[in-house]
Design a protein around this motif. Sequence first.
Motif, short mmCIF file in Angstrom:
data_model
loop_
_atom_site.label_atom_id
_atom_site.label_comp_id
_atom_site.label_asym_id
_atom_site.label_seq_id
_atom_site.Cartn_x
_atom_site.Cartn_y
_atom_site.Cartn_z
N ARG A 67 -3.10 17.55 -7.16
CA ARG A 67 -2.03 17.06 -8.03
C ARG A 67 -1.11 16.16 -7.22
N ILE A 68 -0.63 15.09 -7.83
CA ILE A 68 0.36 14.24 -7.18
C ILE A 68 1.70 14.97 -7.28
N THR A 69 2.25 15.37 -6.13
CA THR A 69 3.50 16.13 -6.13
C THR A 69 4.71 15.29 -5.74
N ALA A 70 4.46 14.14 -5.12
CA ALA A 70 5.57 13.23 -4.80
C ALA A 70 5.00 11.82 -4.69
N VAL A 71 5.78 10.85 -5.10
CA VAL A 71 5.35 9.45 -5.02
C VAL A 71 6.58 8.56 -4.86
N GLU A 72 6.43 7.55 -4.05
CA GLU A 72 7.44 6.50 -3.92
C GLU A 72 6.70 5.17 -3.97
N VAL A 73 7.05 4.33 -4.93
CA VAL A 73 6.39 3.05 -5.13
C VAL A 73 7.17 1.97 -4.39
N ALA A 74 6.43 1.05 -3.73
CA ALA A 74 7.07 -0.08 -3.06
C ALA A 74 7.80 -0.91 -4.11
N SER A 75 9.07 -1.19 -3.87
CA SER A 75 9.87 -1.89 -4.87
C SER A 75 10.07 -3.37 -4.56
N ASP A 76 9.54 -3.82 -3.41
CA ASP A 76 9.65 -5.24 -3.08
C ASP A 76 8.46 -5.66 -2.22
N ALA A 77 8.30 -6.96 -2.03
CA ALA A 77 7.15 -7.50 -1.31
C ALA A 77 7.14 -7.04 0.15
N TYR A 78 8.30 -6.92 0.78
CA TYR A 78 8.37 -6.50 2.17
C TYR A 78 7.83 -5.08 2.33
N THR A 79 8.31 -4.16 1.49
CA THR A 79 7.85 -2.77 1.57
C THR A 79 6.38 -2.67 1.22
N GLU A 80 5.93 -3.45 0.23
CA GLU A 80 4.52 -3.45 -0.14
C GLU A 80 3.65 -3.87 1.04
N GLU A 81 4.06 -4.90 1.75
CA GLU A 81 3.27 -5.36 2.91
C GLU A 81 3.28 -4.33 4.03
N GLN A 82 4.40 -3.65 4.24
CA GLN A 82 4.45 -2.59 5.25
C GLN A 82 3.45 -1.48 4.90
N LEU A 83 3.40 -1.10 3.64
CA LEU A 83 2.47 -0.05 3.22
C LEU A 83 1.02 -0.51 3.35
N ARG A 84 0.74 -1.77 3.03
CA ARG A 84 -0.63 -2.29 3.18
C ARG A 84 -1.05 -2.28 4.65
N THR A 85 -0.13 -2.64 5.54
CA THR A 85 -0.42 -2.62 6.97
C THR A 85 -0.71 -1.19 7.43
N LEU A 86 0.09 -0.26 6.99
CA LEU A 86 -0.12 1.16 7.31
C LEU A 86 -1.46 1.64 6.77
N GLN A 87 -1.78 1.26 5.55
CA GLN A 87 -3.05 1.66 4.93
C GLN A 87 -4.24 1.11 5.73
N ARG A 88 -4.17 -0.16 6.14
CA ARG A 88 -5.25 -0.74 6.94
C ARG A 88 -5.42 0.02 8.26
N GLY A 89 -4.32 0.36 8.90
CA GLY A 89 -4.39 1.12 10.15
C GLY A 89 -4.99 2.51 9.95
N MET A 90 -4.62 3.17 8.88
CA MET A 90 -5.17 4.50 8.59
C MET A 90 -6.66 4.40 8.27
#
Length: 106
Positions: A67-90
């Motif tokens: 079950r999804i128990t917590a979520v935070e959505v990227a609210s701007d392009a900068y945060t979205e790119e940070q998450l994409r970079t983290l995802q690629r590294g993982m």
Amino acid sequence: MSTPIRIDADVKIDSKVLTDVAEALEPFASAMFKQRGGRWMAVVELSHAERTEPGPEEDKNPSVKVRITAVEVASDAYTEEQLRTLQRGMYQRRTDAGTLYDTDAA
């Protein structure tokens, strides 16, 4: 150290949306409704919700429901790119076994 036992289990996502998750998604609901092919980057926490073990005579895989128990959505392009970079590294870390990038290979 012993090797963990590998269990081939199907993973299912529980459709129940917790109040905190709904509240975190609410600011994005209109955009999600309007953009049929849209995608949103988010940090998600999963929790174990249910486990199913078929009987010995059943030709089914065991399954675990999360079950999804917590979520935070990227609210701007900068945060979205940070998450994409983290995802690629993982992803690279998860798939690098036996490659030059594998830190345990040396």
